[in-house]
Structure formats: C-alpha cells, structure tokens
Scaffold this motif. Sequence first.
Motif, PDB file in Angstrom:
ATOM      1  N   LEU A   1      -2.848  -6.246  -3.352  1.00 24.43           N
ATOM      2  CA  LEU A   1      -3.512  -5.209  -2.560  1.00 24.43           C
ATOM      3  C   LEU A   1      -5.026  -5.256  -2.788  1.00 24.43           C
ATOM      4  O   LEU A   1      -5.807  -5.178  -1.833  1.00 24.43           O
ATOM      5  CB  LEU A   1      -2.966  -3.828  -2.918  1.00 24.43           C
ATOM      6  CG  LEU A   1      -3.628  -2.642  -2.205  1.00 24.43           C
ATOM      7  CD1 LEU A   1      -3.449  -2.746  -0.704  1.00 24.43           C
ATOM      8  CD2 LEU A   1      -3.053  -1.338  -2.735  1.00 24.43           C
TER       9      LEU A   1
ATOM     10  N   ALA B   1     -11.936  -8.750   4.367  1.00 23.13           N
ATOM     11  CA  ALA B   1     -11.996  -8.191   5.726  1.00 23.13           C
ATOM     12  C   ALA B   1     -12.371  -9.250   6.756  1.00 23.13           C
ATOM     13  O   ALA B   1     -12.293  -9.013   7.950  1.00 23.13           O
ATOM     14  CB  ALA B   1     -12.997  -7.050   5.763  1.00 23.13           C
TER      15      ALA B   1
ATOM     16  N   ARG C   1      -6.490  -8.262  -0.955  1.00 18.33           N
ATOM     17  CA  ARG C   1      -6.494  -8.074   0.501  1.00 18.33           C
ATOM     18  C   ARG C   1      -7.550  -7.074   0.940  1.00 18.33           C
ATOM     19  O   ARG C   1      -8.151  -7.222   2.008  1.00 18.33           O
ATOM     20  CB  ARG C   1      -5.117  -7.611   0.979  1.00 18.33           C
ATOM     21  CG  ARG C   1      -4.112  -8.725   0.955  1.00 18.33           C
ATOM     22  CD  ARG C   1      -2.771  -8.289   1.460  1.00 18.33           C
ATOM     23  NE  ARG C   1      -1.854  -9.417   1.431  1.00 18.33           N
ATOM     24  CZ  ARG C   1      -0.559  -9.327   1.285  1.00 18.33           C
ATOM     25  NH1 ARG C   1       0.018  -8.131   1.195  1.00 18.33           N
ATOM     26  NH2 ARG C   1       0.188 -10.398   1.256  1.00 18.33           N
ATOM     27  N   SER C   2      -7.764  -6.060   0.159  1.00 11.87           N
ATOM     28  CA  SER C   2      -8.751  -5.046   0.547  1.00 11.87           C
ATOM     29  C   SER C   2     -10.167  -5.618   0.542  1.00 11.87           C
ATOM     30  O   SER C   2     -11.033  -5.115   1.250  1.00 11.87           O
ATOM     31  CB  SER C   2      -8.653  -3.820  -0.360  1.00 11.87           C
ATOM     32  OG  SER C   2      -9.066  -4.127  -1.663  1.00 11.87           O
ATOM     33  N   ARG C   3     -10.395  -6.676  -0.218  1.00  9.53           N
ATOM     34  CA  ARG C   3     -11.719  -7.328  -0.251  1.00  9.53           C
ATOM     35  C   ARG C   3     -11.887  -8.345   0.868  1.00  9.53           C
ATOM     36  O   ARG C   3     -12.990  -8.796   1.127  1.00  9.53           O
ATOM     37  CB  ARG C   3     -11.929  -8.023  -1.596  1.00  9.53           C
ATOM     38  CG  ARG C   3     -12.114  -7.079  -2.746  1.00  9.53           C
ATOM     39  CD  ARG C   3     -12.534  -7.831  -3.996  1.00  9.53           C
ATOM     40  NE  ARG C   3     -11.649  -8.951  -4.290  1.00  9.53           N
ATOM     41  CZ  ARG C   3     -10.894  -9.060  -5.387  1.00  9.53           C
ATOM     42  NH1 ARG C   3     -10.929  -8.119  -6.294  1.00  9.53           N
ATOM     43  NH2 ARG C   3     -10.140 -10.112  -5.581  1.00  9.53           N
TER      44      ARG C   3
ATOM     45  N   ALA D   1       0.827  -1.210   0.000  1.00 11.38           N
ATOM     46  CA  ALA D   1       0.000   0.000   0.000  1.00 11.38           C
ATOM     47  C   ALA D   1       0.861   1.261   0.000  1.00 11.38           C
ATOM     48  O   ALA D   1       0.631   2.179  -0.796  1.00 11.38           O
ATOM     49  CB  ALA D   1      -0.956  -0.002   1.189  1.00 11.38           C
TER      50      ALA D   1
END
Length: 157
Positions: A143, A150, A146-148, A93
């Motif tokens: 990235l 949670a 990973r952002s999806r 990030a």
Amino acid sequence: MTGKTRLHDLIQAFAYPLDKESKAKPLSPQHWAMLDGYLTRVELKQGQTLFQRDRDERSLYLLESGRVTVHYENDKGTLRMGFVSPGSVFGEASFLGNMPRQAGATVAESGVAWALGRIKFMELYRREPDLGMAVVQMAASILARRSRDARRRRVIA
C-alpha cells in the motif's frame, strides 16, 4: 517447503512477483503453511467485477495468476489506478483501514486469487499473531509503495 501444497503456485508467484511494488519481504515457508487454512480460492474470469467502490467488503486478495485492474470511478470517468499482476496483493486499503472499498477491481486477465476475509484474518491473528503481523506488514508495504506511485494513474473512459 517440501511437496506440492495447494498454495504452491501462489508461493511461486510471490517468490518472483512481476510488479515492482510487490517486492515486499516474502512470507516464510512456515507462514505460507499456516496461512493455507485461512485462504479461499477465487477463480477469476475476464471482465468479472471483484468489488466496487463504497461496498462494505474488506477481503485482502493475493494474486496467483491473471491480472486485475484497480480503478476509481467518479462523474468525470474512470481513473485506472493500476494493474495488479501475479505475486501481489490487492484490496489492501480497505482490509488495513477497516473501511468500505475506495476503488473497484475488475479482472483484466483470467486467473486465480486467494481471499483472506476479515473474520478469517481475526481468527488467524488470535491463533498465530506473528503470521497476522507478517500479513499486515506485507499489505502495508505494498500500500505504501502504491500510494507513492501516481505516475501510472490516468483517466480511461
């Protein structure tokens, strides 16, 4: 690739990653050969802090062996964002966003990582733009995954 290079074990880790979000399009053998000169080997010791939130360090790390915990700390405690296993990147990030660290990283299990700093990346991108783009796409893909995801996040004290 023919013969054993200093990145042999890293290449193998990326060929067979342990984390599901790491199943990004792998780099080609030619890309790995070119990337070799731009990476710095980092010995990881259990309990070591690699970087902290809000620090102005923007290296991208490629994990060869061991495990790393990525976490966010605030006044309510520590939110573990996940474990990083061999065959994946972390620090993506800040590397992609060119901003201070948004999370911290601590070594959960000793191993080896390879760091690609911003200055080395800029040199790589000027000399080998296709390789630079491949590295950016690999980091961006991880990235995005990973952002999806949670569901793995939980508070640890």
